[in-house]
Scaffold this motif. Structure first.
Motif, PDB file in Angstrom:
ATOM      1  N   ALA A  94     -15.262 -76.254 -72.885  1.00 50.35           N
ATOM      2  CA  ALA A  94     -14.783 -75.074 -72.153  1.00 50.35           C
ATOM      3  C   ALA A  94     -15.175 -73.796 -72.881  1.00 50.35           C
ATOM      4  O   ALA A  94     -15.585 -72.811 -72.253  1.00 50.35           O
ATOM      5  CB  ALA A  94     -13.270 -75.148 -71.963  1.00 50.35           C
ATOM      6  N   VAL A  95     -15.032 -73.793 -74.198  1.00 46.61           N
ATOM      7  CA  VAL A  95     -15.476 -72.634 -74.968  1.00 46.61           C
ATOM      8  C   VAL A  95     -16.971 -72.410 -74.761  1.00 46.61           C
ATOM      9  O   VAL A  95     -17.433 -71.274 -74.585  1.00 46.61           O
ATOM     10  CB  VAL A  95     -15.158 -72.825 -76.466  1.00 46.61           C
ATOM     11  CG1 VAL A  95     -15.796 -71.720 -77.306  1.00 46.61           C
ATOM     12  CG2 VAL A  95     -13.651 -72.846 -76.694  1.00 46.61           C
ATOM     13  N   GLN A  96     -17.745 -73.483 -74.724  1.00 42.78           N
ATOM     14  CA  GLN A  96     -19.198 -73.374 -74.534  1.00 42.78           C
ATOM     15  C   GLN A  96     -19.534 -72.800 -73.156  1.00 42.78           C
ATOM     16  O   GLN A  96     -20.440 -71.974 -73.024  1.00 42.78           O
ATOM     17  CB  GLN A  96     -19.853 -74.752 -74.706  1.00 42.78           C
ATOM     18  CG  GLN A  96     -21.368 -74.721 -74.792  1.00 42.78           C
ATOM     19  CD  GLN A  96     -21.861 -74.089 -76.087  1.00 42.78           C
ATOM     20  OE1 GLN A  96     -21.144 -74.070 -77.083  1.00 42.78           O
ATOM     21  NE2 GLN A  96     -23.067 -73.560 -76.075  1.00 42.78           N
ATOM     22  N   VAL A  97     -18.810 -73.226 -72.140  1.00 38.44           N
ATOM     23  CA  VAL A  97     -19.058 -72.712 -70.789  1.00 38.44           C
ATOM     24  C   VAL A  97     -18.846 -71.199 -70.748  1.00 38.44           C
ATOM     25  O   VAL A  97     -19.629 -70.462 -70.131  1.00 38.44           O
ATOM     26  CB  VAL A  97     -18.143 -73.416 -69.766  1.00 38.44           C
ATOM     27  CG1 VAL A  97     -18.210 -72.715 -68.411  1.00 38.44           C
ATOM     28  CG2 VAL A  97     -18.537 -74.879 -69.608  1.00 38.44           C
ATOM     29  N   LEU A  98     -17.820 -70.730 -71.413  1.00 37.63           N
ATOM     30  CA  LEU A  98     -17.531 -69.296 -71.412  1.00 37.63           C
ATOM     31  C   LEU A  98     -18.410 -68.519 -72.387  1.00 37.63           C
ATOM     32  O   LEU A  98     -18.424 -67.287 -72.359  1.00 37.63           O
ATOM     33  CB  LEU A  98     -16.058 -69.041 -71.752  1.00 37.63           C
ATOM     34  CG  LEU A  98     -15.090 -69.028 -70.542  1.00 37.63           C
ATOM     35  CD1 LEU A  98     -14.987 -70.404 -69.892  1.00 37.63           C
ATOM     36  CD2 LEU A  98     -13.709 -68.550 -70.967  1.00 37.63           C
ATOM     37  N   GLY A  99     -19.125 -69.225 -73.244  1.00 38.67           N
ATOM     38  CA  GLY A  99     -20.018 -68.552 -74.184  1.00 38.67           C
ATOM     39  C   GLY A  99     -19.259 -67.656 -75.145  1.00 38.67           C
ATOM     40  O   GLY A  99     -18.201 -68.016 -75.661  1.00 38.67           O
ATOM     41  N   GLY A 100     -19.775 -66.471 -75.365  1.00 36.96           N
ATOM     42  CA  GLY A 100     -19.127 -65.543 -76.288  1.00 36.96           C
ATOM     43  C   GLY A 100     -17.718 -65.201 -75.866  1.00 36.96           C
ATOM     44  O   GLY A 100     -16.823 -65.023 -76.702  1.00 36.96           O
ATOM     45  N   ALA A 101     -17.472 -65.105 -74.565  1.00 33.06           N
ATOM     46  CA  ALA A 101     -16.131 -64.795 -74.071  1.00 33.06           C
ATOM     47  C   ALA A 101     -15.134 -65.883 -74.469  1.00 33.06           C
ATOM     48  O   ALA A 101     -13.967 -65.603 -74.734  1.00 33.06           O
ATOM     49  CB  ALA A 101     -16.150 -64.627 -72.555  1.00 33.06           C
ATOM     50  N   GLY A 102     -15.607 -67.117 -74.517  1.00 38.21           N
ATOM     51  CA  GLY A 102     -14.734 -68.220 -74.876  1.00 38.21           C
ATOM     52  C   GLY A 102     -14.295 -68.197 -76.320  1.00 38.21           C
ATOM     53  O   GLY A 102     -13.298 -68.831 -76.689  1.00 38.21           O
ATOM     54  N   TYR A 103     -15.037 -67.466 -77.140  1.00 39.06           N
ATOM     55  CA  TYR A 103     -14.726 -67.383 -78.567  1.00 39.06           C
ATOM     56  C   TYR A 103     -13.765 -66.236 -78.864  1.00 39.06           C
ATOM     57  O   TYR A 103     -13.358 -66.051 -80.011  1.00 39.06           O
ATOM     58  CB  TYR A 103     -16.025 -67.199 -79.359  1.00 39.06           C
ATOM     59  CG  TYR A 103     -15.922 -67.533 -80.820  1.00 39.06           C
ATOM     60  CD1 TYR A 103     -15.685 -68.843 -81.243  1.00 39.06           C
ATOM     61  CD2 TYR A 103     -16.058 -66.548 -81.780  1.00 39.06           C
ATOM     62  CE1 TYR A 103     -15.596 -69.150 -82.581  1.00 39.06           C
ATOM     63  CE2 TYR A 103     -15.969 -66.843 -83.135  1.00 39.06           C
ATOM     64  CZ  TYR A 103     -15.735 -68.146 -83.533  1.00 39.06           C
ATOM     65  OH  TYR A 103     -15.655 -68.455 -84.871  1.00 39.06           O
ATOM     66  N   THR A 104     -13.385 -65.499 -77.832  1.00 40.51           N
ATOM     67  CA  THR A 104     -12.453 -64.390 -78.004  1.00 40.51           C
ATOM     68  C   THR A 104     -11.068 -64.777 -77.499  1.00 40.51           C
ATOM     69  O   THR A 104     -10.904 -65.751 -76.753  1.00 40.51           O
ATOM     70  CB  THR A 104     -12.919 -63.146 -77.218  1.00 40.51           C
ATOM     71  OG1 THR A 104     -12.731 -63.387 -75.809  1.00 40.51           O
ATOM     72  CG2 THR A 104     -14.386 -62.833 -77.496  1.00 40.51           C
ATOM     73  N   THR A 105     -10.089 -63.963 -77.861  1.00 38.23           N
ATOM     74  CA  THR A 105      -8.730 -64.211 -77.380  1.00 38.23           C
ATOM     75  C   THR A 105      -8.487 -63.614 -76.001  1.00 38.23           C
ATOM     76  O   THR A 105      -7.358 -63.664 -75.498  1.00 38.23           O
ATOM     77  CB  THR A 105      -7.699 -63.633 -78.375  1.00 38.23           C
ATOM     78  OG1 THR A 105      -7.945 -62.233 -78.546  1.00 38.23           O
ATOM     79  CG2 THR A 105      -7.790 -64.341 -79.720  1.00 38.23           C
ATOM     80  N   ASP A 106      -9.541 -63.076 -75.377  1.00 39.35           N
ATOM     81  CA  ASP A 106      -9.405 -62.585 -74.011  1.00 39.35           C
ATOM     82  C   ASP A 106      -9.174 -63.729 -73.032  1.00 39.35           C
ATOM     83  O   ASP A 106      -8.656 -63.512 -71.934  1.00 39.35           O
ATOM     84  CB  ASP A 106     -10.655 -61.798 -73.595  1.00 39.35           C
ATOM     85  CG  ASP A 106     -10.819 -60.512 -74.393  1.00 39.35           C
ATOM     86  OD1 ASP A 106      -9.805 -60.003 -74.909  1.00 39.35           O
ATOM     87  OD2 ASP A 106     -11.961 -60.025 -74.502  1.00 39.35           O
ATOM     88  N   PHE A 107      -9.599 -64.926 -73.414  1.00 44.09           N
ATOM     89  CA  PHE A 107      -9.422 -66.126 -72.592  1.00 44.09           C
ATOM     90  C   PHE A 107      -8.674 -67.171 -73.418  1.00 44.09           C
ATOM     91  O   PHE A 107      -8.796 -67.204 -74.645  1.00 44.09           O
ATOM     92  CB  PHE A 107     -10.770 -66.679 -72.133  1.00 44.09           C
ATOM     93  CG  PHE A 107     -11.501 -65.796 -71.153  1.00 44.09           C
ATOM     94  CD1 PHE A 107     -11.362 -65.988 -69.786  1.00 44.09           C
ATOM     95  CD2 PHE A 107     -12.317 -64.770 -71.608  1.00 44.09           C
ATOM     96  CE1 PHE A 107     -12.034 -65.171 -68.881  1.00 44.09           C
ATOM     97  CE2 PHE A 107     -12.990 -63.947 -70.710  1.00 44.09           C
ATOM     98  CZ  PHE A 107     -12.840 -64.154 -69.347  1.00 44.09           C
ATOM     99  N   PRO A 108      -7.924 -68.059 -72.769  1.00 44.11           N
ATOM    100  CA  PRO A 108      -7.092 -68.994 -73.531  1.00 44.11           C
ATOM    101  C   PRO A 108      -7.830 -70.198 -74.097  1.00 44.11           C
ATOM    102  O   PRO A 108      -7.232 -70.984 -74.832  1.00 44.11           O
ATOM    103  CB  PRO A 108      -6.055 -69.450 -72.495  1.00 44.11           C
ATOM    104  CG  PRO A 108      -6.764 -69.353 -71.191  1.00 44.11           C
ATOM    105  CD  PRO A 108      -7.669 -68.158 -71.314  1.00 44.11           C
ATOM    106  N   VAL A 109      -9.121 -70.360 -73.773  1.00 49.00           N
ATOM    107  CA  VAL A 109      -9.777 -71.606 -74.186  1.00 49.00           C
ATOM    108  C   VAL A 109      -9.913 -71.725 -75.697  1.00 49.00           C
ATOM    109  O   VAL A 109      -9.932 -72.838 -76.237  1.00 49.00           O
ATOM    110  CB  VAL A 109     -11.152 -71.781 -73.497  1.00 49.00           C
ATOM    111  CG1 VAL A 109     -10.963 -72.078 -72.014  1.00 49.00           C
ATOM    112  CG2 VAL A 109     -12.042 -70.568 -73.703  1.00 49.00           C
TER     113      VAL A 109
END
Length: 382
Positions: free
Chosen positions: A336-351
């Motif tokens: 899931a983090v990979q799908v979101l890319g850089g966004a997935g590595y931030t706290t803006d998303f819960p993944v």
């Protein structure tokens, strides 16, 4: 999207609907802030208790919800979908009630279990120690009997969920030096004299699941709070862990479902090269694999639950479910983090939080290496 469920009857379907409503209206709006603050959600457990969701797996005549494990675990999964720390706490509380409900005398069940299953109390399960994790038989916490027949407990328990917040502590302590045959089970009141607690562990995830060491510095415990006979503690602990492992399997499945749903929504909205990223086959196939892992996890814990409800031994199947579901949660949250890319590595998303929370599911209630040991031994005995 909510998981597709085939519930056994209308009552259980209504129970799932109630759980989803509570999770959506009461849990989901506060999870991010509470996890960031590392705050213990005692009021949330009270809410679940008042709603009848804290003790579903126990018979109504004992004060529980009278629901089969097949239903109880799906409720736990729904709670984990909204708030993993709370779902783990529900599973832990259910684990703490098991010894009295299953091995306690009728008098103990009437005197102790009424409160434990009331929805107002919250329990902790004190089995592990700093030097006795997977090797439970090496525990050193000792219960010494006094002249009056009561006990005094001395020792340290480690990695205890709800430490410092629980109303009672289901505790295993050594009553003789006969290895695994020298362990007994006690229910220690949360306000017992000389019961103290360390500062909570600083963990990478599950920040609302307060975990810490519990110190028994000469804690008096009445003989009537010993569950089973002296030396019966190890069989009691292992029997309880079968249910605990199924609880964690359900938690891990709910966490994986939450991560998958975030990834799917993002893949349908994020546009690159003139089209949504979900239209690229490489990413679409990754989502398909994630869905398959979530369904595999759910199927394994439901099979084990139905076997348990049928009165069958589920030691091996509980380990299969725990192993399958927690490995799936780790893979799905990573993807899931990979799908979101850089966004997935931030706290803006819960993944990113989901990924941190998934890791410990492969460790507690018996590491996944221990699950493989249990499974392989069961196969080779057969």
């Amino acid at each position: 999207m909510p998981a597709e469920r085939l519930m056994p009857n209308d009552e259980s379907q209504d129970l799932i609907a109630l759980t989803r409503e509570i999770c959506q209206d009461q849990l989901a709006p506060q999870v991010d802030a509470m996890e960031a603050a590392h705050e213990f959600p005692r009021d949330v457990f009270r809410l679940l208790g008042r709603s009848g969701l804290l003790t579903l797996a126990y018979p109504e005549e004992l004060g529980g919800g009278g629901q089969p494990y097949e239903v109880y675990l799906q409720v736990v999964e729904e709670i984990a979908y909204a708030w993993m720390s709370v779902a783990v706490g529900v599973s832990v509380h259910s684990l703490t009630c098991f010894p009295v409900a299953t091995f306690g005398t009728p008098e103990q069940q009437e005197r102790l279990l009424t409160g434990m299953l009331s929805g107002d109390q919250l329990g902790a399960y004190c089995l592990s120690e700093p030097q006795a994790g997977s090797d439970v038989a090496s525990m050193t916490t000792r219960a010494s009997r006094g002249d009056d027949g009561d006990y005094v407990l001395r020792g340290t328990k480690a990695w205890i969920s709800h430490a410092g917040h629980a109303d009672f502590y289901t505790t295993f302590a050594r009553t003789s030096d006969e290895g695994s045959k020298g362990i007994s089970c006690f229910v220690v009141p949360g306000d017992a004299a000389n019961l103290t607690f360390a500062e909570p562990e600083k963990k990478m995830g599950l920040h609302c699941d307060t975990v810490g060491q519990v110190y028994f510095e000469g804690v008096p415990v009445a003989e009537g709070r010993r569950v089973g006979v002296e030396g019966q503690g190890m069989p009691i602990a292992l029997a309880a862990l079968d249910g605990g492992r199924l609880g964690i399997a359900a938690c891990a499945t709910g966490l994986a479902q939450a991560a998958l749903d975030v990834a799917v929504r993002y893949a349908k909205e994020r546009v690159q090269f003139g089209r949504t990223i979900g239209e690229f086959q490489g990413l679409a196939f990754l989502l398909a694999d994630m869905e398959a892992k979530v369904q595999q996890a759910r199927a394994t814990y439901l099979l084990a639950a139905r076997m348990k409800d049928a009165g069958r031994n589920v030691g091996k199947q509980a380990s299969v479910a725990k192993l399958t579901a927690t490995d799936a949660a780790m893979q799905v949250t990573t993807d899931a983090v990979q799908v979101l890319g850089g966004a997935g590595y931030t706290t803006d998303f819960p993944v990113e939080r989901y990924l941190r929370e998934a890791k410990v599911t492969q460790i507690f209630e018996g590491t996944n290496q221990i699950q493989r040991l249990v499974i392989s031994r069961a196969l080779l005995r057969g």
